[in-house]
Enzyme design. Structure first.
Site, PDB file in Angstrom:
ATOM      1  N   ASP A   4       0.829  -1.196   0.000  1.00  0.00           N
ATOM      2  CA  ASP A   4       0.000   0.000   0.000  1.00  0.00           C
ATOM      3  C   ASP A   4       0.872   1.258   0.000  1.00  0.00           C
ATOM      4  O   ASP A   4       1.749   1.419   0.850  1.00  0.00           O
ATOM      5  CB  ASP A   4      -0.900  -0.017   1.243  1.00  0.00           C
ATOM      6  CG  ASP A   4      -1.915   1.108   1.251  1.00  0.00           C
ATOM      7  OD1 ASP A   4      -2.844   1.056   0.447  1.00  0.00           O
ATOM      8  OD2 ASP A   4      -1.754   2.031   2.078  1.00  0.00           O
ATOM      9  N   ASN A   5       0.633   2.139  -0.980  1.00  0.00           N
ATOM     10  CA  ASN A   5       1.301   3.448  -1.023  1.00  0.00           C
ATOM     11  C   ASN A   5       2.812   3.385  -0.782  1.00  0.00           C
ATOM     12  O   ASN A   5       3.343   4.090   0.082  1.00  0.00           O
ATOM     13  CB  ASN A   5       0.673   4.394   0.018  1.00  0.00           C
ATOM     14  CG  ASN A   5      -0.685   4.906  -0.405  1.00  0.00           C
ATOM     15  OD1 ASN A   5      -0.965   5.034  -1.596  1.00  0.00           O
ATOM     16  ND2 ASN A   5      -1.531   5.185   0.558  1.00  0.00           N
TER      17      ASN A   5
ATOM     18  N   GLU B  80       1.446  -0.547  -5.180  1.00  0.00           N
ATOM     19  CA  GLU B  80       0.205   0.230  -5.357  1.00  0.00           C
ATOM     20  C   GLU B  80       0.567   1.708  -5.251  1.00  0.00           C
ATOM     21  O   GLU B  80       0.338   2.351  -4.234  1.00  0.00           O
ATOM     22  CB  GLU B  80      -0.825  -0.173  -4.296  1.00  0.00           C
ATOM     23  CG  GLU B  80      -2.190   0.455  -4.500  1.00  0.00           C
ATOM     24  CD  GLU B  80      -2.470   1.649  -3.581  1.00  0.00           C
ATOM     25  OE1 GLU B  80      -3.504   2.320  -3.772  1.00  0.00           O
ATOM     26  OE2 GLU B  80      -1.645   1.918  -2.685  1.00  0.00           O
TER      27      GLU B  80
END
Length: 646
Positions: A372-373, A401
């Protein structure tokens, strides 16, 4: 060899990433196309080779390079094993071949070549080869009576010897040995389905891992081989978000799973309502039986009540009033999330702890991480962490991501991420799709950036899907699944055409990020059937299992997009034609790439639509196609030529 005696220049050797700082990427069976600019002074003939080997091997394998014009050279080799491969380029002036070219020209001009025959024999005798008999015999033939010697030297057998036994002297070795990392097959071909495990039950009670196990046959039947679950860790209770991202959660609201950590544990713990660690291991085992990997969401951030906040306050940014800075992406505020401060003086301890989170879950059976990120953490951290993990656990997949600036996305891929989210989500028009694919497939990022196409995510309901019907969902699915060999979908929401946004934003109204949803998991629809058939085609057709063989075909309609994918040996050929207009019938003429398909003037091409079962025969270079989106908005043709058609 002294540098001053080298007459050949070798430049622009490809593939190389940032001058060889990072490896180019391949998977087993893929081809490495090596190109270089190679030239020298004068008109002497140049020969060149690619040398390649695996990192642990002592000896090089050699492949001759071919001159493709304008001092450009090419050779290719296939990689068969995972691991680090190395290659370089060697070139030299071949005086034997230069002599032979001049010899033939002089004979054609009726010039006496007695001395040339002697020179040729002398050069042949100087060759150092493993099987000298053939070369010595050829040298002896040049000493025959003049007419016999000339006749022999002009023959095919002698020409073969000259080419097969080059005179290697004063060679130039390219100044670098370049790396190619060969990763596991799933790096280049995977099919992802995302669901929230808390919604896997009846929609009333909190879903569990055991509920997800019961859904595995459904996911497998649709043809997915990766099941991705949002974070499975305890959800923060302080500043918990409510429905539609409300800053005040009502009693019983579950909160966002990306707000990780509470008094129940942190990144190495399981959210209690989902089950136990044993239940999670059982889910992984049952999924593997069906050919599915469970992907874990790796979100390096903390809720305010995460144990790290109390145990390591130095890992977070302290504000002047003594509070900790929560995450912001103005105008968005994430009061339920504290980002790590990677500028902390205790940064190495932070790095080591985060790496231990990764290895902890690998030890539980996880092979794939959706990160994530990652662009909000230092790229050098990821380069270190992924490299350290790969040393201990080869074959782990990391999906980045990062919907962010292109150079940052590229840098993350170079740093070690196996796959990457892309801008496909927002590439809608015909020309912008073509331009983007040409950039991915033929641009420099092809060597290190593996795209994974998602038409939607829990964070993104793109404008073109909002308040729209099923046709746009189906055609975007078709594009994702056939343009890229890696694709994924935010499963049940996409499957059941969720299209209601927060008005004015690319966000879902009543987002599952903040509440438990109820799905009728026993229901199938048109989309379910299309997903199943499409994924079956991907599994059965190797041409769809790579992104790099994409070639667009001209078609005389701005609403029709046509592209073809073929294997190197032409044993599998697939043509896709998509109607980008979800509302209206569109038609046009598609041009076949005759040279690519090995077609002559007499065309007899058999087409089998893998979606509908319909069959056609094309006998011309340009062929009519009409698509009614209300029937199905795309064709997925398997192509066969003549008797090979089945």
């Amino acid at each position: 060899m002294p540098e001053g005696q080298s007459r050949v220049i070798i430049e622009n050797v490809q593939p190389q990433v940032d001058g060889g700082r990072y490896p180019a990427k391949r998977t087993p069976g893929e081809r490495v196309d090596v190109t270089a600019d190679i030239f020298g002074d004068g008109h002497d003939h140049i020969r060149a080779q690619v040398w390649h080997r695996m990192d642990h091997e002592a000896s090089w394998q050699t492949i001759e390079m071919t001159h493709t014009g304008n001092d450009s050279w090419h050779a290719a080799f296939a990689v068969r094993q995972q691991g680090l491969h190395l290659f370089t380029v060697v070139a030299w002036v071949d005086h034997l071949e230069t002599w032979y070219d001049g010899f033939r020209k002089k004979v054609a001009a009726h010039v006496n070549v007695t001395l040339e025959l002697q020179e040729g024999a002398q050069m042949l005798r100087s060759l150092q080869v493993e099987n000298p008999y053939e070369v010595k015999h050829a040298a002896a033939q040049l000493a025959l009576p003049y007419e016999q010697a000339v006749e022999y030297a002009l023959g095919d057998d002698f020409a073969r010897i000259v080419h097969h036994y080059p005179l290697v002297a004063f060679e130039t070795l390219y100044h670098q040995v370049l790396p190619v990392i060969v990763e596991h097959p799933k790096a280049s071909y995977s099919t992802w389905y995302e669901l929230f495990p808390r919604s896997a039950g009846d929609g009333i009670h909190h879903g569990t891992f055991k509920d997800v196990v019961r859904l595995l046959p459904r996911v497998a039947a649709m043809g997915f081989d990766v099941l991705y679950l949002p974070p499975i860790h305890p959800i923060g209770k302080i500043n918990r978000k409510g429905k539609n991202n409300s800053t005040t959660a009502q009693p019983g609201e579950p909160g966002s799973p990306w707000a990780i950590g509470s008094d129940e544990g942190g990144h190495k713990s399981i959210h209690t309502p989902l089950g136990t660690l044993d239940d999670y291991r059982e889910l992984i085992r049952e999924a593997h039986k069906l050919g599915i990997d469970i992907a874990l969401d790796l979100a390096f951030q903390c809720a305010p009540d995460h144990p790290y906040v109390q145990e390591h306050p130095e890992w977070f940014k302290q504000r002047p009033d003594g509070s900790i800075q929560y995450a912001e992406n103005p105008p968005k505020k994430y009061q339920d999330i504290y980002p790590f401060n990677f500028e902390t003086q205790d940064w190495m301890a932070l790095w080591e702890e985060l790496k231990s989170v990764i290895t902890f879950w690998i030890d539980q059976g996880v092979q794939i991480f959706r990160v994530d990120n990652p662009h909000t953490k230092p790229i050098r951290f990821w380069q270190w962490a992924i490299a350290e993990v790969n040393k201990q656990y080869p074959g782990i997949t990391f999906l980045s991501e990062a919907f962010t600036r292109p150079k940052v996305m590229a840098s993350l891929a170079k740093a070690g991420f196996t796959q990457s989210y892309t801008y496909f989500t927002w590439r809608v028009g015909k020309q912008e799709i073509i331009d983007y694919m040409e950039e991915l497939v033929h641009g420099p990022s092809r060597q290190y950036f593996r795209p994974n196409f998602w038409p939607n995510t829990p964070d993104i309901l793109p404008w073109h899907l909002q308040h729209q019907g099923e046709n746009i969902f189906i055609l975007r699915l078709a594009l994702a699944a056939t343009l890229s060999s890696n694709y994924g979908m935010y499963g049940p929401v996409y499957e059941f055409y969720e299209n209601k946004p927060v008005e004015g934003k690319e966000e879902y109204y009543n987002s599952e990020k903040y509440e438990i949803k109820r799905y009728d998991w026993n229901t199938t629809n048109r989309m379910t059937d299309i997903i199943t058939v499409l994924n079956k085609a991907r599994k059965e057709h190797p041409a769809l299992q790579t992104t790099w063989n994409l070639r667009f075909c001209p078609v005389e309609n701005q609403h029709l997009l046509a592209y073809i994918k073929v294997t190197d040996d032409l044993r599998d050929m697939v043509l896709v034609v998509v109607n980008l207009d979800p509302h209206s019938f569109q038609s046009g003429y598609v041009q076949l790439p005759k040279a690519l398909l090995g077609l002559g003037e007499d065309i007899n091409l058999k087409l089998h639509d893998l979606m509908t079962g319909e069959r056609y025969t094309w006998t011309q270079e340009w062929n009519y196609v009409g698509i009614d989106p209300h029937k199905i908005p795309f064709h997925l043709f398997h192509l066969a030529i003549h008797e090979s058609y089945q």
